[in-house]
Write a protein that holds these residues in place. Structure first.
Motif, PDB file in Angstrom:
ATOM      1  N   PHE A  70       0.851  -1.190   0.000  1.00  0.00           N
ATOM      2  CA  PHE A  70       0.000   0.000   0.000  1.00  0.00           C
ATOM      3  C   PHE A  70       0.882   1.233   0.000  1.00  0.00           C
ATOM      4  O   PHE A  70       2.063   1.165   0.305  1.00  0.00           O
ATOM      5  N   PHE A  71       0.249   2.362  -0.269  1.00  0.00           N
ATOM      6  CA  PHE A  71       0.945   3.631  -0.248  1.00  0.00           C
ATOM      7  C   PHE A  71       1.209   4.009   1.207  1.00  0.00           C
ATOM      8  O   PHE A  71       0.263   4.196   1.979  1.00  0.00           O
ATOM      9  N   ASN A 110       2.186   6.586   2.849  1.00  0.00           N
ATOM     10  CA  ASN A 110       1.820   7.871   3.454  1.00  0.00           C
ATOM     11  C   ASN A 110       0.316   8.070   3.628  1.00  0.00           C
ATOM     12  O   ASN A 110      -0.105   9.072   4.196  1.00  0.00           O
ATOM     13  N   PHE A 111      -0.467   7.147   3.114  1.00  0.00           N
ATOM     14  CA  PHE A 111      -1.908   7.235   3.308  1.00  0.00           C
ATOM     15  C   PHE A 111      -2.297   6.471   4.564  1.00  0.00           C
ATOM     16  O   PHE A 111      -1.652   5.483   4.924  1.00  0.00           O
TER      17      PHE A 111
END
Lengths: 325, 339
Positions: free
Chosen positions: A93-94, A96-97
């Motif tokens: 997953f990203f 920073n999210f």
């Protein structure tokens, strides 16, 4: 039973720019029926993930037929994608999210109502950590988030590749209960895992793959029973002499340090009587029922051997089509 | 449309986008500080002093014109004895020494003129927006590849071409929106500076139209850069591919190859560099002077000559690169195994 997932003669060869092409799937077959938890097992590099990726349209097959929920793949994939939830290999997953934003973006892209995000976060135990950035998550928490993303769609078919990876013991137990609960609610679950005792506990049926071909498939109990050699462990005071007596009757006997194992024993009472007739009294007579792990190691030829470092591609190759239990 | 909505939210939620926007704003802010430090709104004393200097200069100009006319009328036999020498063709003493051309503004400290200097400032904005668009365009798909986002999206939206087109469309829309926002801030800041420490000048409809066209061309260049960054990063499956290519091009080609090409005395070397076309696009045309290969005129004199690249040529070059990279990126994305 209705077939939810069908694969016939699936082939995939990875072509490399330099060096020889590597076949990952070599005429692989698989059948998963509705409402089951189906274990998908195989040694590392046997083609499990390639199979799942091919099913999900991430990898293009060279040959073979695939159907999911009655739709031919890959052409019918857009029609069924909304009904299939999946996680493939390690969750990515990203960083920073936050967990919630990650799910929100997927939900927006898929047209899933917002309230479903809260539901799945609750279900996978991330409710209180959903506002934190994914990069602060442990592997187990990322795994939970991946499962949550797969559950967002309220899928009819759930494909999970190593969902217990990184989970703590309680998490593994929760995952097991969740999968069982989903199956009881009519969701078909395909579970690829190396935790074979878990698979044995929760799966109704299994498919075992080795070197891109199916080596066994069917209900878990049948697959195990097919490998049952009728072995019994016997302990007596003089186990070497006792083993000699039993061997004379034509049965296969393997002598160990403090016991012996007799194979293809149809009548354990006969063994007891035979030894008693020789004034030897049985201290233990235990049936050695194989478990899924031993069956898996046997069928795939991956049981560890002392002094031998098994390489990833060293596993059983069966004739095309594979065995059906 | 759902994908576009999700990608739109993703674009503006991404830290990289926000940082890049702050960087662009920061650079524009620094330029604004520099402009502010070098301009001064003239007060009555300064104006009076400048008017006085201008009046003196006009008187001197008239005297010079008279001397020039006297000398030209007498036509000295030895040009070396002439103070003014041979006048350039088409020029007269009156045209050279014209007191009407002497303005009081020429004797004042620099005064920022919104009317005269905004065009150049819009080109600066265009350059920055182009770099911004290239970087966020590359990152928008490159980071998705390396973080597994592309795979996650494909599990929801398996129609690959539609997915990539949605992402690209969202990117271009978002860059346009961000660009318009930055443009509004930049123009407002320039206008504010002119009001406080400079002068606005005569803003005619033609001036406004010219500014609007320059802004539109700047936006067009930025969108092309965004699309190229997106396509290259998608092909390489990470942001670094596109950024590396851009840096590599700048260092190896724009600097290194320029030296080699000039040493090899290649004719019109500027036509081989994208920076020339960017300049031509933003300025409508770019004029270069070819001094290595002279042309002979009717008198047999060999001299250099001017040549230009116009914005149509620039449009063809950038359009071709955009189309080529996007077609390749879409074709590869459609066929590629996502492993």
């Amino acid at each position: 039973m209705v077939a939810v997932l069908e694969i016939q003669g699936l082939r995939k060869t990875y072509r490399r720019r330099w060096g020889a092409a590597r076949p990952a799937l070599d005429g692989f077959d698989m059948l998963v029926e509705s409402g089951q938890v189906h274990g998908f097992l195989g040694p590392n590099g046997s083609g499990k993930t390639t199979t799942l990726r091919t099913l999900l349209g991430l990898v293009r097959p060279n040959a073979g037929r695939m159907r999911i929920l009655g739709h031919e793949l890959p052409d019918g994939l857009p029609k069924v994608a909304r009904r299939v939830g999946a996680i493939v290999e390690s969750p990515q997953f990203f960083g920073n999210f936050t967990g919630r934003r990650t799910l929100k973006l997927l939900a927006t892209a898929g047209g899933v109502p917002r309230k479903r995000i809260t539901e799945v976060l609750e279900l996978v135990g991330l409710r209180d950590r959903a506002g934190e950035r994914v990069k602060t998550y442990s592997l187990g928490m990322k795994q939970r988030l991946a499962v949550a993303s797969a559950l967002l769609k309220s899928p009819e078919l759930l494909i999970l590749d190593e969902p217990a990876n990184g989970l703590d013991p309680a998490g593994i137990r929760e995952m097991r209960d969740m999968m069982r609960g989903l199956a009881d609610g009519g969701v078909t679950v395909v579970l690829s895992s190396h935790i074979l005792n878990e698979v044995q506990l929760i799966c109704d049926s299994v498919t075992i793959i080795s070197r891109g071909r199916r080596v066994a498939a069917g209900p878990v109990s049948q697959v195990i029973a097919a490998q049952d050699q009728g072995e019994w462990r016997v302990r007596v005071a003089d186990h070497q002499r006792a083993a000699g007596i039993i061997a004379k009757s034509g049965l296969e006997v393997a002598v160990h340090d403090d016991h012996f194992v007799v194979s293809k024993l149809a009548d354990p009472a006969w063994l007891s009587r035979e030894l008693a007739a020789n004034e030897m009294w049985v201290a233990e007579l235990t049936p050695l029922t194989p478990d899924l792990e031993s069956v898996f190691l046997e069928l795939t030829g991956t049981a560890p051997e002392q002094g031998h470092h098994r390489q990833v591609d060293e596993s059983v190759v069966v004739g095309a089509g594979g065995g059906q239990a | 449309m759902r994908v576009v909505r999700a990608e739109w939210a993703r674009f503006f939620a991404r830290r990289f986008t926000r940082i890049m926007m702050l960087v662009v704003l920061g650079i524009l802010g620094l330029i604004m500080v520099g402009l502010g430090a070098n301009t001064q709104k003239p007060n009555p004393a300064v104006i009076a002093q400048a008017e006085e200097q201008a009046a003196r200069a006009r008187t001197e100009t008239v005297e010079m014109r008279q001397q020039c006319e006297t000398e030209q009328a007498n036509a000295p036999s030895d040009p070396n004895q002439s103070r003014f020498g041979q006048l350039p063709p088409g020029e007269t003493c009156a045209s050279i020494f014209n007191p009407a051309q002497v303005r009081a503004e020429d004797f004042m400290p620099h005064v920022f003129s919104f009317r005269d200097e905004t065009q150049d400032m819009l080109k600066v904005y265009g350059g920055l927006l182009t770099l911004f668009a290239f970087a966020v365009g590359a990152s928008f798909i490159g980071a998705e590849w390396s973080s597994g986002g592309v795979m996650n999206l494909l599990l929801w939206r398996p129609r690959r071409l539609r997915l990539l087109a949605s992402k690209l469309g969202t990117l271009l829309l978002a860059v346009t929106t961000a660009g318009i926002g930055l443009l509004a801030v930049w123009v407002a800041a320039l206008y504010g500076l002119a009001m406080l420490r400079g002068r606005i000048g005569d803003i005619t409809p033609g001036v406004v139209q010219s500014m609007a066209l320059t802004s539109a061309r700047a936006m067009g260049l930025a969108l092309a850069a965004g699309a190229i960054g997106f396509a290259v990063a998608s092909l390489g499956r990470n942001t670094a591919t596109a950024l590396g290519l851009a840096v590599g091009y700048a260092i190896v080609f724009e600097i290194g190859a320029r030296i080699v090409i000039e040493l090899a005395e290649v004719i019109k070397p500027e036509r081989w560099f994208l920076s020339s076309y960017a300049r031509a696009w933003l300025d409508q045309k770019a004029t270069f002077y070819e001094w290595r290969h002279c042309r002979y005129d009717t008198t047999g004199t060999c001299s250099g000559y001017e040549w230009t690249l116009n914005m149509n040529q620039a449009a063809i070059v950038f359009g071709s690169i955009v189309v080529l990279t996007l077609i390749t990126a879409f074709w590869v994305f459609r066929r590629r195994d996502v492993t």
